[in-house]
Enzyme design. Structure first.
Site, mmCIF file in Angstrom:
data_model
loop_
_atom_site.group_PDB
_atom_site.id
_atom_site.type_symbol
_atom_site.label_atom_id
_atom_site.label_comp_id
_atom_site.label_asym_id
_atom_site.label_seq_id
_atom_site.Cartn_x
_atom_site.Cartn_y
_atom_site.Cartn_z
ATOM 1 N N GLU A 149 3.340 1.464 6.491
ATOM 2 C CA GLU A 149 2.058 0.841 6.197
ATOM 3 C C GLU A 149 2.320 0.768 4.122
ATOM 4 O O GLU A 149 2.634 2.119 3.861
ATOM 5 C CB GLU A 149 0.992 1.386 6.805
ATOM 6 C CG GLU A 149 0.463 1.321 7.808
ATOM 7 C CD GLU A 149 -0.173 2.232 8.624
ATOM 8 O OE1 GLU A 149 -1.831 1.870 7.003
ATOM 9 O OE2 GLU A 149 -0.132 3.008 9.016
ATOM 10 N N CYS A 206 -0.808 0.825 -2.391
ATOM 11 C CA CYS A 206 -0.526 2.584 -2.475
ATOM 12 C C CYS A 206 1.077 2.398 -1.101
ATOM 13 O O CYS A 206 0.726 2.107 -0.753
ATOM 14 C CB CYS A 206 -1.773 3.013 -1.340
ATOM 15 S SG CYS A 206 -1.439 4.156 0.142
ATOM 16 N N CYS A 224 3.793 12.128 9.246
ATOM 17 C CA CYS A 224 4.086 13.199 8.652
ATOM 18 C C CYS A 224 3.994 14.388 9.414
ATOM 19 O O CYS A 224 3.956 14.530 10.272
ATOM 20 C CB CYS A 224 2.835 12.807 7.074
ATOM 21 S SG CYS A 224 2.183 13.883 6.206
ATOM 22 N N CYS A 243 -2.782 17.820 8.195
ATOM 23 C CA CYS A 243 -4.015 17.999 8.150
ATOM 24 C C CYS A 243 -5.097 16.992 9.249
ATOM 25 O O CYS A 243 -4.319 15.942 9.609
ATOM 26 C CB CYS A 243 -4.122 17.034 6.716
ATOM 27 S SG CYS A 243 -3.042 17.627 5.105
ATOM 28 N N CYS A 280 -6.268 13.718 9.083
ATOM 29 C CA CYS A 280 -5.366 11.665 8.778
ATOM 30 C C CYS A 280 -4.997 11.134 10.709
ATOM 31 O O CYS A 280 -4.397 12.560 11.065
ATOM 32 C CB CYS A 280 -4.693 12.738 8.389
ATOM 33 S SG CYS A 280 -3.855 12.107 7.140
ATOM 34 N N CYS A 310 -5.051 6.258 6.409
ATOM 35 C CA CYS A 310 -4.166 6.323 6.194
ATOM 36 C C CYS A 310 -3.391 6.314 7.633
ATOM 37 O O CYS A 310 -3.817 7.349 8.402
ATOM 38 C CB CYS A 310 -3.761 7.508 5.702
ATOM 39 S SG CYS A 310 -4.708 8.091 4.580
#
Ligand code: SAH
Length: 343
Positions: free
Chosen positions: A90, A103, A110, A114, A117, A334
């Site tokens: 994205e 962005c 990932c 976190c 997220c 995100c």
């Protein structure tokens, strides 16, 4: 085969020299690729047939595929791109009063984990190549070209941890920044890290002019470790030592990103801890409204509490800004669009 978009100008010059070609063709090629934004070797009319054939054999020049595009009421546009191996990533185009900002993602998924997220819902599959990072910017600039508009800012704040893909991210930024490439000034490029200390140390030594942003989100180790597992590996003492060294080596102002999570990190005690933490540093805090993620239990502080937190920091003379919410009517958090797509 490697993508031509993964080559810095210097890489291309070296490639040419090692193939008995003149290095100056690199600038001609860059002009076709990044100024004229042509994605077909055959159209590069001032390059010899011989060289074009060689390039065609050694590099791809394919773009990304736009799988989906969401447009928010405030103008934010979210792109879902498909890579040549079918992976989805994205990128987001945001419109601010100072211009257009993109962005970009740095990895497919990932591993930082976190808790709040959406990106981490899907583990890292692989790093993005420099070309795949550059192409996110080029593809969106191509769309803006139709309206004669130009991108002004790049933030590496999409899916992924840039310092977990250090070399490729830095090469991509080099291409984006190059006066023969996409020509975006270094001071208009921001790299955001969750706090990988070795990456920060490396970045410090390179003396680059890109802005460095740190996802802080909590002012004490206990809370930060509960939100961000990376804090177990690099607790605040180590992180801040690295940042203070960075400030010594680079005369650049640091940005601390601070998500506002209702009842978790938005109380008076956190204001005082933040003040203590940032004392004497050339830095400011950017308060970010939390985009709620269905799969997570965290709640956004909301406007009233956000303003209260902002005011409390101001009163304590802590440099602070409050980011406005963008694209909350689309899957703007995100990794949200990608996570929903892959479900
Ligand atoms: N890995 C890097 C860059 C990608 S995340 C980093 O951690 O900085 C970019 C920023 O978005 C980080 O500050 C991250 O904590 C924040 N973020 C993650 N989920 C979010 C959400 N749901 N709403 C708002 N910001 C979010």
């Amino acid at each position: 085969m490697e993508s031509i978009y993964s080559l810095s100008l210097k890489d291309l010059e070296e490639y040419l020299s090692s193939h008995e070609e003149k290095a100056f063709h690199a600038k001609q090629l860059y002009r076709w690729i990044y100024d004229k934004r042509i994605d077909d070797f055959a159209m590069m009319s001032d390059i010899s047939k011989h060289l074009l054939e060689k390039l065609q054999q050694d590099f791809t020049i394919d773009r990304l595929i736009i799988k989906e595009k969401q447009v928010s009421k405030d103008g934010t546009q979210k792109y879902l791109f498909e890579l040549s191996d079918g992976c989805l990533i994205e990128s987001v185009l945001m419109i601010f009063d100072y211009g257009f900002s993109v962005c970009v993602s740095s990895q497919v998924g990932c591993n930082m984990g976190c808790r709040f997220c959406a990106s981490g819902l899907l583990k890292k599959q692989r790093n993005l190549t420099p070309g795949e990072i550059v192409l996110q910017v080029l593809m969106i600039q191509k769309e803006l070209d139709q309206k004669d508009l130009r991108l002004g800012n790049i933030v590496v704040m999409g899916t992924g941890e840039p310092f977990d893909n250090y070399d490729n991210v830095m090469k991509a930024m080099n291409i984006i920044n190059d006066p023969y490439g996409l020509k975006i000034g270094a001071r208009h490029i921001s790299i955001s890290t969750c706090g990988l200390v070795p990456g920060i140390e490396r970045f410090s030594k390179e003396n680059l002019q890109y802005n460095l942003a740190i996802s802080l989100h909590a002012p004490n180790n206990e809370l930060r470790s509960s939100l961000m597992p990376v804090n177990n590996a690099y607790p605040l003492e180590e992180l801040f030592q690295a940042l203070k060294n960075y400030s010594k080596d680079n005369n650049r102002r640091l940005t601390f990103e601070y998500l506002l999570l209702k009842g978790i990190n938005d109380e008076k005690e956190h204001v005082l801890q933040l003040k203590q933490l940032l004392k004497g540093m050339n830095a400011y805090i950017n308060l970010i409204p939390y985009n709620t993620v269905k799969e997570k239990d965290y709640e956004s502080s909301g406007e009233e509490r956000a303003l209260r937190f902002y005011d409390m920091l101001k009163k304590e003379n802590v440099a602070v800004t409050l980011r406005t919410k963008k694209g909350d009517d689309i899957d703007a958090a995100c990794g949200q669009l990608r996570a929903n797509k892959l479900k």
